[in-house]
Design an enzyme around this catalytic site. Structure first.
Site, PDB file in Angstrom:
ATOM      1  N   ARG A 212      17.077  62.295   6.936  1.00 48.97           N
ATOM      2  CA  ARG A 212      18.105  61.850   7.884  1.00 48.97           C
ATOM      3  C   ARG A 212      18.424  62.960   8.875  1.00 48.97           C
ATOM      4  NH1 ARG A 212      23.084  62.401   9.224  1.00 48.97           N
ATOM      5  NH2 ARG A 212      23.408  64.019   7.659  1.00 48.97           N
ATOM      6  N   GLN A 213      18.708  62.539  10.108  1.00 44.42           N
ATOM      7  CA  GLN A 213      19.271  63.426  11.123  1.00 44.42           C
ATOM      8  C   GLN A 213      20.408  62.679  11.803  1.00 44.42           C
ATOM      9  OE1 GLN A 213      15.317  64.391  12.913  1.00 44.42           O
ATOM     10  NE2 GLN A 213      16.070  66.494  12.898  1.00 44.42           N
ATOM     11  N   SER A 214      21.393  63.429  12.304  1.00 47.18           N
ATOM     12  CA  SER A 214      22.659  62.813  12.692  1.00 47.18           C
ATOM     13  C   SER A 214      22.593  62.043  14.002  1.00 47.18           C
ATOM     14  CB  SER A 214      23.754  63.889  12.789  1.00 47.18           C
ATOM     15  OG  SER A 214      23.945  64.503  11.531  1.00 47.18           O
ATOM     16  N   THR A 215      21.816  62.496  14.977  1.00 49.24           N
ATOM     17  CA  THR A 215      21.811  61.884  16.305  1.00 49.24           C
ATOM     18  C   THR A 215      20.380  61.636  16.768  1.00 49.24           C
ATOM     19  OG1 THR A 215      21.795  64.032  17.444  1.00 49.24           O
ATOM     20  CG2 THR A 215      23.962  63.082  16.882  1.00 49.24           C
TER      21      THR A 215
ATOM     22  N   GLN B 242      18.664  64.775  18.077  1.00 52.47           N
ATOM     23  CA  GLN B 242      18.072  65.597  17.031  1.00 52.47           C
ATOM     24  C   GLN B 242      16.736  65.025  16.574  1.00 52.47           C
ATOM     25  OE1 GLN B 242      20.953  65.931  13.893  1.00 52.47           O
ATOM     26  NE2 GLN B 242      22.314  67.279  15.055  1.00 52.47           N
TER      27      GLN B 242
END
Length: 333
Positions: A21-24, A27
């Site tokens: 997972r990455q937040s945005t 990213q």
């Protein structure tokens, strides 16, 4: 169990879940090295003896703060509840959850089915008090870190906005120049349409009449064609909300405003859900700087326009009332 320790054979028969997972979305596009490190956990799972390794990357570009839905995390929880997971692998605690509710719920489920939590630092058994304490600290630190970063970011933005230097998204008719700063959009056609809306409203005194007048003249209004990024647009027939958005926006009166809208949080199915774009009354705006930039109208004209729009609004308690139906003869006369 922070050191290397053999995982029981019965757990090796289950799935090993690698959570990526990455937040945005930015990213996802730019922080490629972080993605590689997370996908490398597949090799670590196989080195530990797992044959069935599943990668969950449905939540790339989604925050783990608990305010947005994460289908990948929900799928992970469902597999844990079914007893199909032998280990959960993540780069660090922040990948799994940035809020205590999701993190401790996940640890509780891992403890119930004796699943292990694995990261680049080692293997943790949530059934063991020491490992559970260490995992709890990692989750708390991750949650605290998110709060600190968010607070610093918002404070910096507010400080810059108070000086009128924060480059907000500007409405049609304005543009941020790289060196000169804020100014009129060089597109003269766009400037003429906006000035025409204010001129027609001064003559007709009604947003709807302005719409009908401009539509009769076959004049179009720009509409974003790049998903709201306001860098490209196409000319389409004008709509009522285009007229109202121009008339109600104080930016066209040379006023720099920050904090016109607010977010609201509600609890939906046990989770916090945030909604944005709720308008605040004029007296509660965070930043209000008059004569910040050149306007299409002056402030006095803007205030007159707002009073006229309020009088035209039949839904308001102080609005002008006229015949809107009913059984009375000559209603409103």
């Amino acid at each position: 169990m922070t050191g290397v320790e053999l995982i029981p054979p019965q757990l090796l028969k289950r799935k090993a879940i690698v959570y990526v997972r990455q937040s945005t979305q930015s990213q996802v596009m730019t922080n490629l090295e972080s993605q590689r490190r997370q996908y490398d956990l597949v090799d670590i799972a196989r080195q530990q003896g797992f044959m069935d390794v599943e990668v969950i990357d449905d939540d790339l570009g989604r925050s783990a703060s608990g305010t947005v839905a994460r289908p990948g995390f929900d799928r992970l929880v469902a597999w844990l509840c079914a007893g199909k997971v032998g280990a959960v692998l993540c780069q660090d605690a922040s990948r799994l959850a940035r809020n205590g509710r999701d993190w401790h719920h996940l640890l509780e489920l891992c403890g119930l089915v004796e699943a292990r939590v694995i990261d680049h630092d080692g293997i943790y058994n949530p059934c063991q008090p020491n490992d559970r304490l260490l995992l709890g600290m990692k989750g708390s630190i991750s949650e605290f870190e998110l709060g600190v970063l968010r607070t610093r970011m918002l404070d910096a933005a507010r400080a810059k906005a108070r000086r009128g230097e924060l480059r907000l998204s500007v409405p049609f008719g304005y543009i941020w120049h790289r060196e000169a700063g804020l100014g009129f959009d060089p597109d003269l056609r766009l400037q003429e349409v906006i000035r025409l809306i204010f001129t027609r409203f001064g003559e007709l005194g009604s947003g709807r009449q302005v719409l009908l007048s401009i539509t009769a003249d076959h004049i179009h209004f720009p509409r974003p064609s790049d998903e709201g990024r306001m860098t490209n647009f196409k000319w389409l027939p004008i709509r009522y909300r285009n007229v109202i958005s121009v008339l109600k926006n104080p930016f066209y009166a040379g006023v720099y405003v920050y904090g016109k809208s607010e977010k609201r949080t509600s609890i939906v199915e046990g989770r916090a859900r945030r909604s944005y774009g709720h308008s605040k009354s004029a007296g509660t705006w965070d930043v209000f700087i008059k004569d910040h930039h050149e306007g299409y109208i002056n402030w006095d004209e803007y205030e007159r326009n707002q009073k006229q729009l309020a009088l035209n609004n039949y839904g308001r308690a102080d609005g002008v009332k006229s015949g809107r139906g009913g059984r009375a003869l000559l209603s409103g006369r």
